[in-house]
Design a protein around this motif. Sequence first.
Motif, short mmCIF file in Angstrom:
data_model
loop_
_atom_site.label_atom_id
_atom_site.label_comp_id
_atom_site.label_asym_id
_atom_site.label_seq_id
_atom_site.Cartn_x
_atom_site.Cartn_y
_atom_site.Cartn_z
N CYS A 22 -2.51 4.04 3.97
CA CYS A 22 -1.79 4.72 5.05
C CYS A 22 -0.31 4.32 5.10
O CYS A 22 0.56 5.15 5.37
CB CYS A 22 -2.46 4.42 6.40
SG CYS A 22 -4.14 5.10 6.52
N GLY A 23 -0.02 3.05 4.82
CA GLY A 23 1.37 2.61 4.84
C GLY A 23 2.18 3.17 3.70
O GLY A 23 3.30 3.67 3.89
N TYR A 45 5.65 -0.61 4.58
CA TYR A 45 6.59 0.52 4.61
C TYR A 45 8.02 0.02 4.43
O TYR A 45 8.80 0.57 3.65
CB TYR A 45 6.43 1.26 5.94
CG TYR A 45 7.19 2.57 6.03
CD1 TYR A 45 6.50 3.78 5.93
CD2 TYR A 45 8.56 2.61 6.23
CE1 TYR A 45 7.18 4.99 6.04
CE2 TYR A 45 9.24 3.81 6.33
CZ TYR A 45 8.54 5.00 6.23
OH TYR A 45 9.23 6.20 6.32
N GLU A 46 8.35 -1.04 5.16
CA GLU A 46 9.71 -1.59 5.08
C GLU A 46 10.01 -2.18 3.70
O GLU A 46 11.12 -2.06 3.19
CB GLU A 46 9.90 -2.65 6.17
CG GLU A 46 9.88 -2.08 7.58
CD GLU A 46 9.87 -3.15 8.66
OE1 GLU A 46 9.75 -4.36 8.28
OE2 GLU A 46 9.96 -2.82 9.86
N ALA A 47 9.01 -2.81 3.10
CA ALA A 47 9.20 -3.39 1.77
C ALA A 47 9.48 -2.31 0.74
O ALA A 47 10.38 -2.43 -0.10
CB ALA A 47 7.97 -4.20 1.36
N ILE A 48 8.71 -1.21 0.80
CA ILE A 48 8.94 -0.11 -0.14
C ILE A 48 10.30 0.54 0.12
O ILE A 48 11.05 0.83 -0.82
CB ILE A 48 7.82 0.94 0.00
CG1 ILE A 48 6.46 0.32 -0.34
CG2 ILE A 48 8.08 2.13 -0.93
CD1 ILE A 48 5.28 1.25 -0.09
N ASP A 49 10.60 0.75 1.38
CA ASP A 49 11.84 1.44 1.72
C ASP A 49 13.07 0.65 1.32
O ASP A 49 14.11 1.23 0.99
CB ASP A 49 11.87 1.72 3.24
CG ASP A 49 12.82 2.85 3.60
OD1 ASP A 49 12.84 3.86 2.86
OD2 ASP A 49 13.52 2.73 4.62
N SER A 50 12.97 -0.67 1.31
CA SER A 50 14.11 -1.51 0.93
C SER A 50 14.07 -1.89 -0.55
O SER A 50 14.86 -2.71 -1.01
CB SER A 50 14.12 -2.78 1.79
OG SER A 50 12.94 -3.55 1.58
N GLN A 98 -1.56 -2.72 11.97
CA GLN A 98 -0.27 -2.10 12.29
C GLN A 98 0.88 -2.89 11.67
O GLN A 98 1.81 -2.32 11.09
CB GLN A 98 -0.10 -2.00 13.81
CG GLN A 98 1.10 -1.20 14.27
CD GLN A 98 0.91 0.30 14.07
OE1 GLN A 98 -0.22 0.79 14.06
NE2 GLN A 98 2.00 1.02 13.89
N ASP A 99 0.81 -4.21 11.78
CA ASP A 99 1.85 -5.07 11.20
C ASP A 99 1.86 -4.96 9.68
O ASP A 99 2.93 -4.94 9.05
CB ASP A 99 1.62 -6.52 11.61
CG ASP A 99 1.83 -6.75 13.10
OD1 ASP A 99 2.48 -5.89 13.74
OD2 ASP A 99 1.36 -7.77 13.62
N PHE A 100 0.67 -4.90 9.09
CA PHE A 100 0.55 -4.78 7.63
C PHE A 100 1.24 -3.50 7.16
O PHE A 100 2.06 -3.52 6.23
CB PHE A 100 -0.94 -4.75 7.27
CG PHE A 100 -1.22 -4.83 5.79
CD1 PHE A 100 -0.88 -3.79 4.93
CD2 PHE A 100 -1.85 -5.94 5.25
CE1 PHE A 100 -1.15 -3.85 3.58
CE2 PHE A 100 -2.12 -6.02 3.88
CZ PHE A 100 -1.77 -4.97 3.05
N ILE A 143 4.36 -9.24 -1.05
CA ILE A 143 3.09 -9.91 -1.32
C ILE A 143 2.37 -10.04 0.03
O ILE A 143 2.88 -10.70 0.94
CB ILE A 143 3.31 -11.30 -1.95
CG1 ILE A 143 4.06 -11.17 -3.27
CG2 ILE A 143 1.96 -12.00 -2.17
CD1 ILE A 143 4.37 -12.49 -3.94
N PHE A 144 1.21 -9.40 0.14
CA PHE A 144 0.51 -9.34 1.42
C PHE A 144 -0.87 -9.98 1.30
O PHE A 144 -1.55 -9.84 0.28
CB PHE A 144 0.36 -7.88 1.87
CG PHE A 144 1.67 -7.17 2.06
CD1 PHE A 144 2.31 -7.17 3.29
CD2 PHE A 144 2.28 -6.51 1.00
CE1 PHE A 144 3.52 -6.53 3.46
CE2 PHE A 144 3.50 -5.87 1.15
CZ PHE A 144 4.12 -5.87 2.38
N GLU A 145 -1.25 -10.66 2.35
CA GLU A 145 -2.54 -11.32 2.41
C GLU A 145 -3.16 -11.04 3.76
O GLU A 145 -2.49 -11.07 4.79
CB GLU A 145 -2.39 -12.83 2.19
CG GLU A 145 -3.71 -13.59 2.17
CD GLU A 145 -3.51 -15.07 1.96
OE1 GLU A 145 -4.46 -15.73 1.52
OE2 GLU A 145 -2.40 -15.57 2.23
#
Length: 363
Positions: free
Chosen positions: A46-47, A21-26, A14-16, A31-33
């Motif tokens: 899904c995000g 979503y927020e990164a794309i929207d802004s 859920q946090d991922f 960078i996610f791990e």
Amino acid sequence: MEFPFPFEPYPIQQDFMRSLYEAIDSKSVGIFESPTGTGKSLSLICGSVKWLRDKELDLDSYNFDGNDSVAASSAPAAPEPADATSESMPSWVADFAVKKKKQHAVDMLREMQEKKEKLDERLRHLRSKKTGDIRWRAPTREAGDADGSDVPKPTAKTEADWEDEFALDDYESDPEEDSAAQKRKRRRLQLDADASDAAPPDPSETKEEELEIRKIFYCSRTHSQLSQFVGEVKRTVYGTTLKTVSLGSRQTLCVNDAVQSLKSQARINDKCLDMQKKKAAGTKEGKASACSYLEPRSQAALRDHLLARVQEIEETVKLGQRLSACPYYAARRSVASAELVTLPYNMLFHKATRESLGIKLQS
């Protein structure tokens, strides 16, 4: 924020998805791990696709100044007057310019929606049919064929074959030890050849105006990783409606046995382009030598079939064989209308190849 996950997501998932979503929207770089086995692929799908669908017809998500790559391809803004920023401009003139720019974007968005509805209607019709209902089509007559009625038999490829065509060279700090530098050089030459020989579809073909929409590009190093990702897409609620296309080289996607038998990437490219040149020449000999898998109606049919169902690269090849249409060019024609494009890193990083495939990454 709720995400259409295939099952109840764990907090880490859920946090991922929320952070993605927020990164794309802004319009940020994210960078996610996440540890192995925590559903990174599903979270990515899904995000990102939720954001894509949420913003599909959201006028406020478009940049009317034309600085955003999405706006440039989906809802381009009207040219700004040369004196639009002048301090001496009356306020009513400035207001009119802003309204005109926004109205232009609204009109473009409406036109895009109309095209999308027509495309979606065709795809819904195809989705209502079973894959097994697709009939085998014989290719048109070629030089050397008696009547052009023989349906090509699928050529099986092993996992090693697919990996060899897709995989990038591993990083090597000392290239002299195992000549990794030479391997990278050969791969760059192959990409250059593929791009330079990537002739556009026959200009004499009658085709509808393409729909340019926002899209997600997913890259990976190997074919198996791309196939695994596409398999994960099928597990989601988007698996039946997401317009997805998988890109590859001619060596990967060609279904013409006479060309595929050449094995070498450069020779395959040369032969493909040569066959198209002979067709364009319009001579009797040239028409007889032209590739039968580039027939316009078959190409259009395959393009729609590729967008109708989420398919892995092997399924794309088999569908091309079934419809006697070229998967390489059909996939290229599908890019503009696709919502998700999967491809190897090297095809995205190599400028000439990227341009030949119609991939636009401005801004």
